[in-house]
Write a protein that holds these residues in place. Structure first.
Motif, mmCIF file in Angstrom:
data_model
loop_
_atom_site.group_PDB
_atom_site.id
_atom_site.type_symbol
_atom_site.label_atom_id
_atom_site.label_comp_id
_atom_site.label_asym_id
_atom_site.label_seq_id
_atom_site.Cartn_x
_atom_site.Cartn_y
_atom_site.Cartn_z
ATOM 1 N N VAL A 52 0.872 -1.179 0.000
ATOM 2 C CA VAL A 52 0.000 0.000 0.000
ATOM 3 C C VAL A 52 0.906 1.225 0.000
ATOM 4 N N GLU A 53 0.920 1.937 -1.116
ATOM 5 C CA GLU A 53 1.811 3.087 -1.274
ATOM 6 C C GLU A 53 1.120 4.405 -0.920
ATOM 7 N N ASN A 54 -0.111 4.579 -1.345
ATOM 8 C CA ASN A 54 -0.859 5.817 -1.118
ATOM 9 C C ASN A 54 -2.229 5.495 -0.534
ATOM 10 N N ALA A 55 -2.261 5.123 0.741
ATOM 11 C CA ALA A 55 -3.507 4.704 1.393
ATOM 12 C C ALA A 55 -4.570 5.801 1.364
ATOM 13 N N GLY A 56 -4.159 7.046 1.384
ATOM 14 C CA GLY A 56 -5.101 8.158 1.366
ATOM 15 C C GLY A 56 -5.885 8.292 0.073
ATOM 16 N N ASN A 57 -5.423 7.657 -0.993
ATOM 17 C CA ASN A 57 -6.142 7.707 -2.270
ATOM 18 C C ASN A 57 -7.253 6.670 -2.372
ATOM 19 N N CYS A 58 -7.292 5.723 -1.440
ATOM 20 C CA CYS A 58 -8.266 4.623 -1.497
ATOM 21 C C CYS A 58 -9.684 5.156 -1.302
ATOM 22 N N VAL A 59 -10.613 4.701 -2.156
ATOM 23 C CA VAL A 59 -12.014 5.106 -2.058
ATOM 24 C C VAL A 59 -12.886 4.008 -1.457
ATOM 25 N N GLY A 60 -12.291 2.872 -1.119
ATOM 26 C CA GLY A 60 -13.026 1.813 -0.439
ATOM 27 C C GLY A 60 -13.800 0.880 -1.340
ATOM 28 N N CYS A 61 -13.434 0.789 -2.601
ATOM 29 C CA CYS A 61 -14.186 -0.068 -3.534
ATOM 30 C C CYS A 61 -13.844 -1.544 -3.379
ATOM 31 N N ALA A 62 -12.655 -1.869 -2.861
ATOM 32 C CA ALA A 62 -12.171 -3.232 -2.633
ATOM 33 C C ALA A 62 -11.969 -4.031 -3.915
ATOM 34 N N ALA A 63 -11.873 -3.360 -5.056
ATOM 35 C CA ALA A 63 -11.654 -4.060 -6.324
ATOM 36 C C ALA A 63 -10.322 -4.791 -6.328
ATOM 37 N N CYS A 64 -9.330 -4.235 -5.666
ATOM 38 C CA CYS A 64 -8.016 -4.880 -5.603
ATOM 39 C C CYS A 64 -8.109 -6.243 -4.931
ATOM 40 N N GLY A 65 -8.857 -6.322 -3.862
ATOM 41 C CA GLY A 65 -9.016 -7.574 -3.139
ATOM 42 C C GLY A 65 -9.827 -8.605 -3.903
ATOM 43 N N VAL A 66 -10.769 -8.135 -4.689
ATOM 44 C CA VAL A 66 -11.586 -9.044 -5.488
ATOM 45 C C VAL A 66 -10.741 -9.713 -6.567
ATOM 46 N N THR A 67 -9.797 -8.982 -7.135
ATOM 47 C CA THR A 67 -8.968 -9.536 -8.210
ATOM 48 C C THR A 67 -7.811 -10.388 -7.703
ATOM 49 N N CYS A 68 -7.498 -10.325 -6.412
ATOM 50 C CA CYS A 68 -6.354 -11.050 -5.856
ATOM 51 C C CYS A 68 -6.643 -12.550 -5.770
ATOM 52 N N PRO A 69 -5.872 -13.374 -6.494
ATOM 53 C CA PRO A 69 -6.123 -14.816 -6.463
ATOM 54 C C PRO A 69 -5.757 -15.467 -5.129
ATOM 55 N N LYS A 70 -4.913 -14.842 -4.330
ATOM 56 C CA LYS A 70 -4.474 -15.399 -3.044
ATOM 57 C C LYS A 70 -5.162 -14.765 -1.838
ATOM 58 N N LYS A 71 -6.053 -13.808 -2.076
ATOM 59 C CA LYS A 71 -6.761 -13.111 -0.990
ATOM 60 C C LYS A 71 -5.776 -12.551 0.036
ATOM 61 N N ALA A 72 -4.789 -11.828 -0.458
ATOM 62 C CA ALA A 72 -3.729 -11.282 0.385
ATOM 63 C C ALA A 72 -4.101 -9.949 1.040
ATOM 64 N N PHE A 73 -5.234 -9.375 0.678
ATOM 65 C CA PHE A 73 -5.624 -8.057 1.169
ATOM 66 C C PHE A 73 -6.438 -8.144 2.451
ATOM 67 N N SER A 74 -6.260 -7.152 3.307
ATOM 68 C CA SER A 74 -7.144 -6.976 4.465
ATOM 69 C C SER A 74 -7.734 -5.571 4.356
ATOM 70 N N PHE A 75 -9.012 -5.483 4.691
ATOM 71 C CA PHE A 75 -9.763 -4.233 4.555
ATOM 72 C C PHE A 75 -10.419 -3.878 5.877
ATOM 73 N N LYS A 76 -10.733 -2.591 6.015
ATOM 74 C CA LYS A 76 -11.387 -2.109 7.227
ATOM 75 C C LYS A 76 -12.251 -0.904 6.865
ATOM 76 N N PRO A 77 -13.482 -0.849 7.400
ATOM 77 C CA PRO A 77 -14.291 0.351 7.169
ATOM 78 C C PRO A 77 -13.759 1.514 8.005
ATOM 79 N N LEU A 78 -14.100 2.707 7.605
ATOM 80 C CA LEU A 78 -13.640 3.915 8.299
ATOM 81 C C LEU A 78 -14.614 4.283 9.411
ATOM 82 N N GLU A 79 -14.095 4.404 10.617
ATOM 83 C CA GLU A 79 -14.949 4.742 11.766
ATOM 84 C C GLU A 79 -15.293 6.225 11.739
ATOM 85 N N VAL A 80 -16.498 6.526 12.203
ATOM 86 C CA VAL A 80 -16.968 7.903 12.270
ATOM 87 C C VAL A 80 -16.312 8.592 13.443
#
Length: 87
Positions: free
Chosen positions: A59-87
């Motif tokens: 993850v090089e530019n985490a601030g650019n992430c819009v939360g679509c999770a497309a990267c994780g969907v395309t990963c064949p090894k499920k190497a990504f971890s995601f988290k929603p943004l707390e209010v």
């Protein structure tokens, strides 16, 4: 715990999940996630080992992430971890 939510076009609620981390041990370095992300969130590193070079994503530019999770969907090894943004 409350999270930021949005609405889809049809009005249903949607909670974006932002990329937290990529597991180096699972990542193949195939670049599918890199090609999928249009927001320049991901980068890749190459490690020279004794007999061969190994590439993996990070993850090089985490601030650019819009939360679509497309990267994780395309990963064949499920190497990504995601988290929603707390209010």
């Amino acid at each position: 715990m409350a999270y930021y939510t949005g609405k889809t076009k049809d009005g249903s609620s949607w909670t974006p999940t932002f990329v937290e981390n990529i597991d180096d041990e699972k990542c193949l370095g195939c670049g599918r996630c890199y090609k999928t992300c249009s927001r320049n969130v991901l980068g890749f590193k190459e490690i020279d080992e004794e007999d061969s070079a190994r590439m993996f994503m990070f993850v090089e530019n985490a601030g650019n992430c819009v939360g679509c999770a497309a990267c994780g969907v395309t990963c064949p090894k499920k190497a990504f971890s995601f988290k929603p943004l707390e209010v």
